[in-house]
Design an enzyme around this catalytic site. Structure first.
Site, PDB file in Angstrom:
ATOM      1  N   SER A  14      79.545  -5.017 127.143  1.00  0.00           N
ATOM      2  CA  SER A  14      79.923  -4.734 128.523  1.00  0.00           C
ATOM      3  C   SER A  14      79.180  -5.679 129.481  1.00  0.00           C
ATOM      4  O   SER A  14      79.641  -5.902 130.588  1.00  0.00           O
ATOM      5  CB  SER A  14      79.577  -3.281 128.864  1.00  0.00           C
ATOM      6  OG  SER A  14      78.186  -3.083 128.712  1.00  0.00           O
ATOM      7  N   TYR A  45      79.553   0.403 131.304  1.00  0.00           N
ATOM      8  CA  TYR A  45      80.614   1.215 130.716  1.00  0.00           C
ATOM      9  C   TYR A  45      80.128   2.658 130.484  1.00  0.00           C
ATOM     10  O   TYR A  45      80.933   3.578 130.383  1.00  0.00           O
ATOM     11  CB  TYR A  45      81.009   0.661 129.333  1.00  0.00           C
ATOM     12  CG  TYR A  45      81.898  -0.561 129.302  1.00  0.00           C
ATOM     13  CD1 TYR A  45      82.151  -1.314 130.434  1.00  0.00           C
ATOM     14  CD2 TYR A  45      82.494  -0.953 128.100  1.00  0.00           C
ATOM     15  CE1 TYR A  45      82.968  -2.441 130.350  1.00  0.00           C
ATOM     16  CE2 TYR A  45      83.313  -2.066 128.028  1.00  0.00           C
ATOM     17  CZ  TYR A  45      83.539  -2.808 129.159  1.00  0.00           C
ATOM     18  OH  TYR A  45      84.353  -3.913 129.083  1.00  0.00           O
ATOM     19  N   GLY A  46      78.804   2.799 130.321  1.00  0.00           N
ATOM     20  CA  GLY A  46      78.194   4.021 129.802  1.00  0.00           C
ATOM     21  C   GLY A  46      78.641   5.337 130.426  1.00  0.00           C
ATOM     22  O   GLY A  46      78.738   6.336 129.737  1.00  0.00           O
ATOM     23  N   CYS A  76      77.981  -3.584 121.445  1.00  0.00           N
ATOM     24  CA  CYS A  76      77.813  -2.584 122.500  1.00  0.00           C
ATOM     25  C   CYS A  76      77.990  -1.221 121.835  1.00  0.00           C
ATOM     26  O   CYS A  76      79.022  -0.967 121.206  1.00  0.00           O
ATOM     27  CB  CYS A  76      78.879  -2.806 123.573  1.00  0.00           C
ATOM     28  SG  CYS A  76      78.933  -1.532 124.844  1.00  0.00           S
ATOM     29  N   ASN A  77      76.982  -0.380 121.966  1.00  0.00           N
ATOM     30  CA  ASN A  77      77.060   0.940 121.323  1.00  0.00           C
ATOM     31  C   ASN A  77      78.118   1.820 121.967  1.00  0.00           C
ATOM     32  O   ASN A  77      78.821   2.566 121.289  1.00  0.00           O
ATOM     33  CB  ASN A  77      75.704   1.645 121.412  1.00  0.00           C
ATOM     34  CG  ASN A  77      74.693   1.005 120.493  1.00  0.00           C
ATOM     35  OD1 ASN A  77      74.653   1.319 119.315  1.00  0.00           O
ATOM     36  ND2 ASN A  77      73.902   0.090 121.013  1.00  0.00           N
ATOM     37  N   THR A  78      78.214   1.730 123.282  1.00  0.00           N
ATOM     38  CA  THR A  78      79.158   2.592 124.000  1.00  0.00           C
ATOM     39  C   THR A  78      80.584   2.280 123.546  1.00  0.00           C
ATOM     40  O   THR A  78      81.360   3.184 123.232  1.00  0.00           O
ATOM     41  CB  THR A  78      79.001   2.371 125.522  1.00  0.00           C
ATOM     42  OG1 THR A  78      77.606   2.441 125.846  1.00  0.00           O
ATOM     43  CG2 THR A  78      79.763   3.392 126.316  1.00  0.00           C
ATOM     44  N   GLU A 161      71.330  -4.476 134.534  1.00  0.00           N
ATOM     45  CA  GLU A 161      72.433  -5.343 135.021  1.00  0.00           C
ATOM     46  C   GLU A 161      72.130  -5.871 136.427  1.00  0.00           C
ATOM     47  O   GLU A 161      72.556  -6.953 136.790  1.00  0.00           O
ATOM     48  CB  GLU A 161      73.765  -4.573 135.025  1.00  0.00           C
ATOM     49  CG  GLU A 161      74.384  -4.397 133.636  1.00  0.00           C
ATOM     50  CD  GLU A 161      75.017  -5.673 133.068  1.00  0.00           C
ATOM     51  OE1 GLU A 161      75.680  -6.404 133.814  1.00  0.00           O
ATOM     52  OE2 GLU A 161      74.830  -5.925 131.856  1.00  0.00           O
ATOM     53  N   CYS A 195      71.188   1.175 122.539  1.00  0.00           N
ATOM     54  CA  CYS A 195      71.908   0.478 123.604  1.00  0.00           C
ATOM     55  C   CYS A 195      71.363  -0.934 123.574  1.00  0.00           C
ATOM     56  O   CYS A 195      70.133  -1.127 123.597  1.00  0.00           O
ATOM     57  CB  CYS A 195      71.649   1.116 124.964  1.00  0.00           C
ATOM     58  SG  CYS A 195      72.297   0.121 126.324  1.00  0.00           S
ATOM     59  N   THR A 196      72.250  -1.912 123.496  1.00  0.00           N
ATOM     60  CA  THR A 196      71.785  -3.285 123.278  1.00  0.00           C
ATOM     61  C   THR A 196      71.097  -3.881 124.510  1.00  0.00           C
ATOM     62  O   THR A 196      70.492  -4.947 124.415  1.00  0.00           O
ATOM     63  CB  THR A 196      72.959  -4.179 122.830  1.00  0.00           C
ATOM     64  OG1 THR A 196      74.019  -4.069 123.790  1.00  0.00           O
ATOM     65  CG2 THR A 196      73.464  -3.760 121.460  1.00  0.00           C
ATOM     66  N   HIS A 197      71.188  -3.194 125.638  1.00  0.00           N
ATOM     67  CA  HIS A 197      70.450  -3.660 126.822  1.00  0.00           C
ATOM     68  C   HIS A 197      68.944  -3.351 126.722  1.00  0.00           C
ATOM     69  O   HIS A 197      68.125  -4.038 127.314  1.00  0.00           O
ATOM     70  CB  HIS A 197      70.963  -2.964 128.089  1.00  0.00           C
ATOM     71  CG  HIS A 197      72.223  -3.529 128.650  1.00  0.00           C
ATOM     72  ND1 HIS A 197      73.441  -3.411 128.025  1.00  0.00           N
ATOM     73  CD2 HIS A 197      72.466  -4.200 129.811  1.00  0.00           C
ATOM     74  CE1 HIS A 197      74.379  -3.992 128.772  1.00  0.00           C
ATOM     75  NE2 HIS A 197      73.806  -4.473 129.860  1.00  0.00           N
TER      76      HIS A 197
HETATM   77  N1  DGL Z   1      74.937  -2.570 125.891  1.00  0.00           N
HETATM   78  C1  DGL Z   1      75.756  -1.394 126.007  1.00  0.00           C
HETATM   79  C2  DGL Z   1      75.428  -0.429 124.858  1.00  0.00           C
HETATM   80  O1  DGL Z   1      74.909  -0.879 123.841  1.00  0.00           O
HETATM   81  C3  DGL Z   1      75.659  -0.835 127.393  1.00  0.00           C
HETATM   82  C4  DGL Z   1      76.841  -0.037 127.769  1.00  0.00           C
HETATM   83  C5  DGL Z   1      77.075   0.100 129.259  1.00  0.00           C
HETATM   84  O2  DGL Z   1      77.652  -0.816 129.832  1.00  0.00           O
HETATM   85  O3  DGL Z   1      76.711   1.146 129.812  1.00  0.00           O
HETATM   86  O4  DGL Z   1      75.722   0.736 124.920  1.00  0.00           O
END
Ligand code: DGL
Length: 277
Positions: A14, A45-46, A76-78, A161, A195-197
């Site tokens: 995302s 996206y979360g 992205c996990n979401t 972000e 979450c990859t962030h």
């Molecule tokens: N990096 C996304 C994840 O791993 C973030 C999702 C988002 O945009 O909230 O879930």
């Protein structure tokens, strides 16, 4: 299977977070060509609904297919939790039966139970990932004895972000989420940043953790799993170009992406803006 035209491997998130996965992938698979796509204009996206996450993710995956990718990693996990199953079981079968889309939940849940000694794992993730319940469900399949405790951290991706993760506000939320997670069980000995962030704020999260709790990120896990996948799927390996080329695309702001990627990758990159949807 029909012969695929050769192309780069696509990596999607995302926003910036997938760069934490890409960084580990390029370390162990440097020869491959990659196109990274961050849908920063529509991130986070979360906290979005299932239909919206599914729509945005599929649009982004299709975009990467149009860039010539035969294999797309949803870093992205979401999106992996909310959209991957439908994409694999519905969209691909109809539109691109020869192409493949992989998520990052499966490789993580396959091994996370081995890392915990107490068999009590804490998950920090977005609201979407937590409400999908995907982590507890998938971990139980591989490790029925493991207890999973989840903490939704809705403020963290927006703070990252917006480059606000070093602010007092970020400190407040990191401390609060970590404490709320630890209050759920004294037995937790492993926390997964699902979450990859979050790897970007790993040191800040660690500040609020006792020393005997290990903090795990997914980058290396996903990179190893991709290497093994390519070994096992020669058709996709052969269809992946290997000139060491990298392309970074964002639906958001190019200067912001360039700045942020420096924190994730430790180097300057060329970035192009694209429109999706
Ligand atoms: N990096 C996304 C994840 O791993 C973030 C999702 C988002 O945009 O909230 O879930």
């Amino acid at each position: 299977m029909a012969r695929l035209s050769k192309g780069p491997i696509g990596i999607f998130d995302s926003g910036f977070g997938g760069l934490s996965v890409f960084k580990e992938i390029e370390k162990i698979l440097p020869a491959y060509d990659y196109v990274y796509l961050g849908d920063n204009a529509r991130a986070p996206y979360g906290s979005r609904s299932f239909p919206t996450i599914y729509k945005y993710t599929w649009e982004s995956v299709q975009f990467l297919f149009e860039e010539g990718c035969n294999l797309v990693i949803i870093a992205c996990n979401t999106s992996s939790a909310k959209a991957l199953r439908n994409i694999q079981q519905l969209n691909l079968k109809i539109v691109h039966p020869d192409k493949r889309v992989l998520g990052i939940l499966r490789p993580t849940t396959e091994i996370i139970g081995e890392i915990s000694i107490s068999k009590a794992i804490g998950i920090m993730a977005t609201e979407g990932t937590v409400t999908s319940n995907s982590y507890p469900i998938e971990i139980k399949k591989f490790f029925p004895e493991v207890q999973v405790f989840q903490q939704s951290c809705p403020m963290l991706v927006p703070l990252i972000e917006h480059l606000e993760y070093e602010s007092e506000g970020a400190e407040y939320y990191i401390k609060r989420y970590v404490n709320e997670l630890l209050e759920q069980s004294d037995a937790i000995d492993t926390i997964l940043m699902a979450c990859t962030h979050y790897p970007l704020i790993k040191d800040k999260i660690k500040e609020y953790l006792p020393d005997d709790i290990q903090l795990i990120s997914q980058g290396q896990i996903v990179a190893n799993s991709l290497r093994s996948y390519l070994d096992r799927h020669q058709n996709l390996n052969d269809a992946s170009t290997k000139n060491g080329k990298r392309i970074f695309l964002t639906t958001g702001d190019v200067p912001v992406f360039k700045k942020q990627s420096r924190y994730f990758l430790g180097r300057d990159i060329e970035v192009e803006q694209v429109e999706i949807g």
